[in-house]
Design an enzyme around this catalytic site. Structure first.
Site, PDB file in Angstrom:
ATOM      1  N   ARG A 234       0.908  -1.194   0.121  1.00  0.00           N
ATOM      2  CA  ARG A 234       0.025  -0.073   0.108  1.00  0.00           C
ATOM      3  C   ARG A 234       1.143   1.208  -0.062  1.00  0.00           C
ATOM      4  O   ARG A 234       1.878   1.255   0.845  1.00  0.00           O
ATOM      5  CB  ARG A 234      -1.062   0.036   1.250  1.00  0.00           C
ATOM      6  CG  ARG A 234      -2.215  -0.843   1.250  1.00  0.00           C
ATOM      7  CD  ARG A 234      -3.101  -0.315   0.090  1.00  0.00           C
ATOM      8  NE  ARG A 234      -4.396  -1.418   0.094  1.00  0.00           N
ATOM      9  CZ  ARG A 234      -4.373  -2.456  -0.661  1.00  0.00           C
ATOM     10  NH1 ARG A 234      -3.344  -2.802  -1.519  1.00  0.00           N
ATOM     11  NH2 ARG A 234      -5.591  -3.222  -0.736  1.00  0.00           N
ATOM     12  N   ASP A 258       4.206  -0.523  -7.115  1.00  0.00           N
ATOM     13  CA  ASP A 258       2.844  -1.043  -7.672  1.00  0.00           C
ATOM     14  C   ASP A 258       1.769  -0.065  -7.142  1.00  0.00           C
ATOM     15  O   ASP A 258       0.583  -0.101  -7.369  1.00  0.00           O
ATOM     16  CB  ASP A 258       2.614  -2.360  -7.710  1.00  0.00           C
ATOM     17  CG  ASP A 258       1.335  -2.780  -8.346  1.00  0.00           C
ATOM     18  OD1 ASP A 258       1.245  -2.329  -9.696  1.00  0.00           O
ATOM     19  OD2 ASP A 258       0.487  -3.264  -7.942  1.00  0.00           O
ATOM     20  N   GLU A 263      -2.644   7.487  -5.024  1.00  0.00           N
ATOM     21  CA  GLU A 263      -3.051   6.715  -6.223  1.00  0.00           C
ATOM     22  C   GLU A 263      -4.634   6.947  -6.490  1.00  0.00           C
ATOM     23  O   GLU A 263      -5.003   6.897  -7.819  1.00  0.00           O
ATOM     24  CB  GLU A 263      -2.499   5.147  -6.113  1.00  0.00           C
ATOM     25  CG  GLU A 263      -3.402   4.646  -5.052  1.00  0.00           C
ATOM     26  CD  GLU A 263      -3.049   3.029  -5.274  1.00  0.00           C
ATOM     27  OE1 GLU A 263      -1.831   2.550  -5.032  1.00  0.00           O
ATOM     28  OE2 GLU A 263      -4.018   2.289  -5.207  1.00  0.00           O
ATOM     29  N   HIS A 295      -0.928  -0.175  -9.828  1.00  0.00           N
ATOM     30  CA  HIS A 295      -1.493  -1.163  -8.750  1.00  0.00           C
ATOM     31  C   HIS A 295      -2.256  -2.512  -9.725  1.00  0.00           C
ATOM     32  O   HIS A 295      -3.300  -2.872  -9.680  1.00  0.00           O
ATOM     33  CB  HIS A 295      -2.858  -0.593  -8.250  1.00  0.00           C
ATOM     34  CG  HIS A 295      -3.188  -1.287  -6.745  1.00  0.00           C
ATOM     35  ND1 HIS A 295      -3.408  -0.379  -5.798  1.00  0.00           N
ATOM     36  CD2 HIS A 295      -3.266  -2.656  -6.430  1.00  0.00           C
ATOM     37  CE1 HIS A 295      -3.748  -1.414  -4.506  1.00  0.00           C
ATOM     38  NE2 HIS A 295      -3.565  -2.474  -5.188  1.00  0.00           N
TER      39      HIS A 295
HETATM   40  P1  NAD Z   1      -1.429 -11.234   5.094  1.00  0.00           P
HETATM   41  O1  NAD Z   1      -2.576 -10.924   6.146  1.00  0.00           O
HETATM   42  O2  NAD Z   1      -1.612 -12.815   4.759  1.00  0.00           O
HETATM   43  O3  NAD Z   1      -0.226 -10.862   5.648  1.00  0.00           O
HETATM   44  C1  NAD Z   1       0.239  -9.682   6.299  1.00  0.00           C
HETATM   45  C2  NAD Z   1       1.269  -9.698   7.143  1.00  0.00           C
HETATM   46  O4  NAD Z   1       1.583  -8.493   7.648  1.00  0.00           O
HETATM   47  C3  NAD Z   1       0.806 -10.662   8.467  1.00  0.00           C
HETATM   48  O5  NAD Z   1       1.602 -11.524   8.715  1.00  0.00           O
HETATM   49  C4  NAD Z   1       0.655  -9.475   9.559  1.00  0.00           C
HETATM   50  O6  NAD Z   1       0.848 -10.187  10.747  1.00  0.00           O
HETATM   51  C5  NAD Z   1       1.849  -8.736   9.193  1.00  0.00           C
HETATM   52  N1  NAD Z   1       1.776  -7.423   9.842  1.00  0.00           N
HETATM   53  C6  NAD Z   1       0.779  -6.869  10.469  1.00  0.00           C
HETATM   54  N2  NAD Z   1       0.818  -5.634  10.994  1.00  0.00           N
HETATM   55  C7  NAD Z   1       2.421  -5.421  10.773  1.00  0.00           C
HETATM   56  C8  NAD Z   1       3.363  -4.689  11.348  1.00  0.00           C
HETATM   57  N3  NAD Z   1       2.820  -3.335  12.093  1.00  0.00           N
HETATM   58  N4  NAD Z   1       4.634  -4.708  10.963  1.00  0.00           N
HETATM   59  C9  NAD Z   1       5.027  -5.713  10.167  1.00  0.00           C
HETATM   60  N5  NAD Z   1       4.091  -6.642   9.940  1.00  0.00           N
HETATM   61  C10 NAD Z   1       2.845  -6.438  10.144  1.00  0.00           C
HETATM   62  O7  NAD Z   1      -1.676 -10.264   3.778  1.00  0.00           O
HETATM   63  P2  NAD Z   1      -1.181 -10.831   2.448  1.00  0.00           P
HETATM   64  O8  NAD Z   1      -2.277 -11.455   1.873  1.00  0.00           O
HETATM   65  O9  NAD Z   1      -0.023 -11.158   2.464  1.00  0.00           O
HETATM   66  O10 NAD Z   1      -1.255  -9.150   2.106  1.00  0.00           O
HETATM   67  C11 NAD Z   1      -0.476  -8.195   2.317  1.00  0.00           C
HETATM   68  C12 NAD Z   1      -0.833  -6.855   1.703  1.00  0.00           C
HETATM   69  O11 NAD Z   1      -0.508  -6.662   0.411  1.00  0.00           O
HETATM   70  C13 NAD Z   1      -2.256  -6.466   1.779  1.00  0.00           C
HETATM   71  O12 NAD Z   1      -2.356  -5.887   3.159  1.00  0.00           O
HETATM   72  C14 NAD Z   1      -2.522  -5.472   0.803  1.00  0.00           C
HETATM   73  O13 NAD Z   1      -2.260  -4.058   1.097  1.00  0.00           O
HETATM   74  C15 NAD Z   1      -1.407  -5.790  -0.265  1.00  0.00           C
HETATM   75  N6  NAD Z   1      -1.943  -6.256  -1.626  1.00  0.00           N
HETATM   76  C16 NAD Z   1      -1.656  -5.580  -2.706  1.00  0.00           C
HETATM   77  C17 NAD Z   1      -2.054  -5.953  -3.808  1.00  0.00           C
HETATM   78  C18 NAD Z   1      -1.746  -5.227  -5.187  1.00  0.00           C
HETATM   79  O14 NAD Z   1      -2.395  -5.590  -6.070  1.00  0.00           O
HETATM   80  N7  NAD Z   1      -0.606  -4.617  -5.151  1.00  0.00           N
HETATM   81  C19 NAD Z   1      -2.931  -6.966  -4.049  1.00  0.00           C
HETATM   82  C20 NAD Z   1      -3.209  -7.887  -2.969  1.00  0.00           C
HETATM   83  C21 NAD Z   1      -2.660  -7.552  -1.580  1.00  0.00           C
END
Ligand code: NAD
Length: 332
Positions: A234, A258, A263, A295
């Site tokens: 994000r 991305d 955005e 994105h």
């Molecule tokens: P997920 O919930 O499986 O993993 C997120 C991880 O971040 C978890 O292990 C959590 O414990 C950790 N986390 C939470 N707070 C934290 C902190 N303060 N410091 C460090 N780590 C912390 O989620 P995911 O499926 O792996 O997705 C991760 C992120 O990717 C989403 O939140 C989203 O913002 C982003 N995303 C982007 C796209 C894209 O198209 N660019 C698509 C999907 C997801």
């Protein structure tokens, strides 16, 4: 159930229609994003379906509730754009797509890393013009380098698996460490130490109040000089002004993103014929060692099919009074 689908792009319609053949909902597609000006379009819809840059703050949720909306189905993983406390207070359920294809995003992060390191974007432009000079295209071997992964959830772990395959040492930081990351060959470091020795930093944690501007002037100053920063998570995780400063001084060796904090004003639209009124983005685009994608990391056939199928299944669960398998609790 009748659903207003905001920010509906042609690919959303194609994949939602295909998935809806199994579910039979009535989907009304709206080009507009959900915001203060468009929220009135949701009046009378029990359910709405939104995407990453649609706004669902407390005021918008109050208008939705007055119009009879009881369900918000996010066709994405992140939910930082929804005020969950306000939704709970108003009795609006919120569901998301917890797991679609972590590989889609992880593989895009790798694509960005490979491109920024080996200057593929510059080579592409040169060779289109029959310029085959190699000056300025030097990269480095990934094998043997240290990669810091912030957030070792599903996407962070998929990225780790690939980086370990490249022969990298992967160090991770997560607020909730998991043995699954270590089983892949990763090693946890502390919050303060994570970026210091890394040649590459890749962000995979959600945007929360704790992670807002997790990459800032201070963390950049403590990073290894010349490191590459990849952000597919994000935009708000990164203080873009601080990153521009670090790029100018050479402290940051390259940036591939991305996602971008502002955005919502520019992404998912063709603005090629306009003057984009965003000085920060304009400045970013002037750096040869910056790559921006709009994105698109989620955008594989596999991921989008799963997103649409899961979203419509969640709507069916709601309509038929079943427990919501993908509900986001307010504690999230
Ligand atoms: P997920 O919930 O499986 O993993 C997120 C991880 O971040 C978890 O292990 C959590 O414990 C950790 N986390 C939470 N707070 C934290 C902190 N303060 N410091 C460090 N780590 C912390 O989620 P995911 O499926 O792996 O997705 C991760 C992120 O990717 C989403 O939140 C989203 O913002 C982003 N995303 C982007 C796209 C894209 O198209 N660019 C698509 C999907 C997801």
């Amino acid at each position: 159930m009748e659903i207003a689908v905001f920010s509906a792009k042609p690919y959303d319609r194609q994949f939602l229609d295909a998935a809806n053949a199994q579910q039979g909902h009535r989907l009304r597609y709206l080009d507009d994003p959900l915001d203060e000006d468009t929220v009135g379009l949701a009046a009378g819809y029990r359910g709405i379906c939104i995407f990453v840059n649609d706004k669902a703050n407390a005021r918008i949720l109050e208008t939705l509730a007055r119009g009879g909306t009881q369900l918000i189905a996010l066709r994405c993983t992140g939910f930082n754009n929804v005020d969950l406390k306000a939704a709970a207070r108003l009795g609006i359920k919120v569901v998301r797509v917890v797991d679609y294809s972590p590989n889609s995003v992880a593989e895009h992060a790798v694509a960005l890393l490979m491109a920024i390191n080996r200057k593929v974007h510059r080579a592409y432009n040169r060779t289109r013009d029959f310029n085959f000079a190699l000056d300025g295209l030097m990269g480095f071997d990934l094998c043997g380098k240290t990669v810091a992964v912030i957030g070792t959830g599903k996407i962070g772990r998929a990225f780790t698996r690939i980086m370990v395959g490249f022969g990298c040492e992967v160090i991770g930081y997560d607020a909730y460490p998991t043995p699954e990351f270590e089983a892949l060959g990763g090693r946890y470091a502390t919050d303060g130490a994570i970026g210091m020795n890394a040649d590459i930093v890749s962000l995979h944690c959600p945007l929360t109040p704790q992670t807002y501007h997790i990459i800032n002037a201070d963390t950049l100053a403590r990073a290894k000089r010349g490191a590459l920063l990849i952000n597919t998570s994000r935009g708000g995780l990164v203080d873009t002004e601080a990153v521009i400063g670090a790029l100018r001084s050479g402290q940051l060796g390259g940036l591939a993103i991305d996602v971008y904090e502002q955005e919502a004003d520019v992404f998912f639209r063709d603005l090629s014929g306009t003057i984009v009124d965003d000085d920060v983005l304009q400045r970013l685009m002037t750096f040869p060692n910056v790559i921006v994608t709009g994105h698109q990391a989620f955008m594989t056939r596999e991921a989008v099919s799963t997103i649409c199928e899961t979203t419509l299944r969640s709507i069916t669960e709601f309509e038929t009074g079943q427990p919501l398998s993908n509900e986001i609790s307010v504690d999230a």
